[in-house]
Design an enzyme around this catalytic site. Structure first.
Site, short mmCIF file in Angstrom:
data_model
loop_
_atom_site.label_atom_id
_atom_site.label_comp_id
_atom_site.label_asym_id
_atom_site.label_seq_id
_atom_site.Cartn_x
_atom_site.Cartn_y
_atom_site.Cartn_z
N ILE A 12 44.25 45.87 48.69
CA ILE A 12 44.27 45.44 50.09
C ILE A 12 45.15 46.35 50.93
O ILE A 12 44.82 46.68 52.07
CB ILE A 12 44.71 43.96 50.16
CG1 ILE A 12 43.71 43.13 49.38
CG2 ILE A 12 44.79 43.49 51.61
CD1 ILE A 12 44.15 41.79 48.93
N ASN A 32 55.31 51.97 43.82
CA ASN A 32 55.83 52.56 42.56
C ASN A 32 54.70 52.89 41.60
O ASN A 32 54.93 53.28 40.45
CB ASN A 32 56.85 51.62 41.90
CG ASN A 32 56.22 50.32 41.43
OD1 ASN A 32 55.00 50.11 41.60
ND2 ASN A 32 57.02 49.45 40.84
N SER A 124 48.73 33.77 49.41
CA SER A 124 47.46 33.45 48.74
C SER A 124 47.13 31.97 48.87
O SER A 124 48.01 31.12 48.90
CB SER A 124 47.59 33.79 47.25
OG SER A 124 46.53 33.24 46.50
N TYR A 149 52.53 33.22 38.93
CA TYR A 149 52.13 34.08 40.05
C TYR A 149 52.05 33.26 41.34
O TYR A 149 52.62 33.61 42.36
CB TYR A 149 50.76 34.74 39.77
CG TYR A 149 50.07 35.21 41.02
CD1 TYR A 149 49.06 34.44 41.60
CD2 TYR A 149 50.46 36.38 41.64
CE1 TYR A 149 48.45 34.85 42.77
CE2 TYR A 149 49.85 36.80 42.81
CZ TYR A 149 48.84 36.01 43.37
OH TYR A 149 48.25 36.41 44.54
N LYS A 153 54.38 33.27 45.03
CA LYS A 153 53.87 33.33 46.41
C LYS A 153 54.46 32.16 47.21
O LYS A 153 54.92 32.32 48.35
CB LYS A 153 52.34 33.25 46.43
CG LYS A 153 51.64 34.46 45.84
CD LYS A 153 51.92 35.73 46.64
CE LYS A 153 51.09 36.90 46.16
NZ LYS A 153 51.40 38.15 46.88
N PHE A 178 42.02 34.21 50.78
CA PHE A 178 41.14 33.46 49.89
C PHE A 178 40.65 34.42 48.81
O PHE A 178 41.49 34.89 48.03
CB PHE A 178 40.11 32.70 50.74
CG PHE A 178 40.77 31.46 51.29
CD1 PHE A 178 41.73 31.55 52.28
CD2 PHE A 178 40.49 30.20 50.74
CE1 PHE A 178 42.40 30.41 52.74
CE2 PHE A 178 41.16 29.06 51.21
CZ PHE A 178 42.12 29.17 52.20
N ASN A 179 39.39 34.77 48.76
CA ASN A 179 38.99 35.65 47.65
C ASN A 179 38.54 37.02 48.16
O ASN A 179 37.37 37.20 48.51
CB ASN A 179 37.87 34.98 46.84
CG ASN A 179 38.40 33.82 46.04
OD1 ASN A 179 38.90 32.85 46.61
ND2 ASN A 179 38.31 33.90 44.72
N ARG A 231 33.77 29.40 46.08
CA ARG A 231 34.95 30.06 46.63
C ARG A 231 34.64 30.67 47.99
O ARG A 231 33.46 30.90 48.31
CB ARG A 231 35.42 31.18 45.69
CG ARG A 231 35.92 30.69 44.33
CD ARG A 231 37.19 29.90 44.44
NE ARG A 231 37.72 29.51 43.13
CZ ARG A 231 37.38 28.42 42.46
NH1 ARG A 231 36.48 27.59 42.98
NH2 ARG A 231 37.93 28.14 41.28
N ARG A 292 37.03 27.47 32.92
CA ARG A 292 38.31 28.18 32.73
C ARG A 292 39.44 27.24 33.14
O ARG A 292 39.41 26.69 34.24
CB ARG A 292 38.31 29.44 33.59
CG ARG A 292 39.54 30.31 33.49
CD ARG A 292 39.37 31.62 34.24
NE ARG A 292 39.18 31.39 35.68
CZ ARG A 292 39.09 32.40 36.58
NH1 ARG A 292 39.12 33.66 36.19
NH2 ARG A 292 38.92 32.12 37.87
N GLY A 294 42.48 25.57 34.80
CA GLY A 294 43.14 25.86 36.08
C GLY A 294 42.17 26.05 37.21
O GLY A 294 42.57 26.04 38.38
N ASP A 295 40.89 26.23 36.91
CA ASP A 295 39.90 26.42 37.99
C ASP A 295 39.62 25.08 38.69
O ASP A 295 39.62 24.03 38.06
CB ASP A 295 38.58 26.94 37.41
CG ASP A 295 38.55 28.45 37.31
OD1 ASP A 295 39.54 29.07 37.74
OD2 ASP A 295 37.57 29.00 36.81
#
Ligand code: WQD
Length: 339
Positions: A12, A32, A124, A149, A153, A178-179, A231, A292, A294-295
């Site tokens: 991005i 870096n 996010s 992660y 955020k 979003f995605n 999504r 999956r 956590g989805d």
């Protein structure tokens, strides 16, 4: 405006560099190259037709970062730098908290010392946690993240909110992506995941190119029209423009604001697969795999606040995203790896 892009060689960040430069602004990259390639710099030079001001610096390195601030008079900073792999973060919480929080705190210290008080943060939608209350609005509660992660955020949003509260001259924009998918129309820059892609679009493009055998669709028993996850996919070029509009907003406003950057439209995994195949005239073999962990079933934005306050709205279609992602993959079968 003169803008510092931390992590500016990333997916991005690099697209935001192009947008800023082509709008006549001065953009400077600090990276870096832990999660990005130096090849991006030469690609950016090709696209923009001018030398790219960049520094191979770790944002956690206070002295090195301060040296950059000594060389430029920044109007604002866009903070992209950070580890970003959801699954990886579960196994490496110490590294994720150390790197993502330390780099942010170091950046804020140097900004304060150098009198730079505008920051746009790459946040996010993951900070909304596991909710099925859609569309997501900035006024909804955040937290309940499902991985380190996401928690970084969430914590960085809180750090920047507190910094703005303590320093009335500061201006903070928290951008909840979003995605993000797609690539610049040149096909010279794009998404270059390390190893096996975690996210849907890079997996699709690598299956379509033959680099991977088939797509695993994680569950088709969700409470959605075709049973697969929905999504809010947003073209990375639209997302980049949102950063320019946020910087412009901060030039005229102080305090801390949160913005959803999404299209407001949800598409399922099968919508994506079928659209990708149709517009690119390719096949994407897949099989249905278990869900999956956590989805969630559906996740899409209410983007009206960004439209109202930033004058920003996503314009590119799902077809555009699929065409541009495929061009990037086709021209760069191994991403930025030149071998
Ligand atoms: C999208 C859909 C999957 C891969 C993540 C992060 C989020 C943000 C964007 C950083 C889901 C399905 C995926 C695959 C599949 N990243 N899928 N097979 O999980 O919505 O969001 O990336 O900010 O923080 O959580 O994106 O692309 O992984 O998944 O079926 O091989 O595609 O189940 O429905 P996600 P995704």
């Amino acid at each position: 405006m003169t803008i510092l892009l931390t992590g500016g060689a990333g997916f991005i960040g690099s697209h935001t560099y192009v947008a800023l430069t082509q709008a006549g602004h001065e953009a400077v990259i600090v990276d870096n190259f832990y999660n990005s390639s130096q090849e991006v710099i030469s690609r950016l030079q090709t696209i923009t037709g001018k030398a790219v001001p960049y520094y191979d610096v770790d944002v956690c390195d206070h002295h090195a970062l301060d040296q950059v601030f000594q060389k430029h008079s920044f109007d604002a900073v866009i903070h992209f730098a950070g580890y970003k792999a959801v699954g990886e973060s579960v196994g490496m919480p110490i590294e994720y908290y150390r790197n993502n929080l330390d780099s942010t705190l170091t950046l804020c210290e140097v900004m304060r010392e150098r009198g730079v008080n505008r920051i746009v943060f790459s946040s996010s939608a993951t900070v909304y946690g596991m909710t099925d209350d859609m569309p997501l609005k900035e006024t909804m509660s955040s937290g309940g993240c499902t991985n380190p992660y996401g928690w970084t955020k969430y914590m960085i949003e809180q750090i920047l909110r507190d910094v703005a509260d303590a320093n009335p001259s500061w201006a903070v924009a928290l951008l909840r992506y979003f995605n993000p998918i797609g690539a610049h129309e040149s096909g010279l820059i794009g998404e270059d995941p390390v190893g096996l892609p975690n996210n849907l679009m890079p997996f699709i493009t690598q299956v379509a190119s033959g680099k991977l055998k088939e797509l695993n669709i994680f569950g088709n028993d969700y409470p959605t029209p075709d049973g697969t996850g929905i999504r809010d996919y947003i073209h990375v070029v639209d997302l980049a423009q949102g950063h320019l509009d946020a910087c412009a907003y901060l030039m005229a406003h102080t305090g801390c604001e949160v913005f959803n950057l999404g299209t407001g439209v949800g598409y399922s995994v099968l919508d994506m697969v079928h659209t990708f195949e149709r517009v690119n005239n390719v096949t994407v073999p897949f099989h249905i795999a278990p869900r999956r962990p956590g989805d969630i079933a559906r996740c899409f934005a209410d983007p009206s606040k960004a439209e109202k306050l930033l004058g920003w709205k996503a314009h590119k279609s799902l077809e555009d995203m699929c065409i541009d992602a495929w061009r990037w993959q086709s021209l760069n079968p191994n991403g930025y790896a030149t071998v």
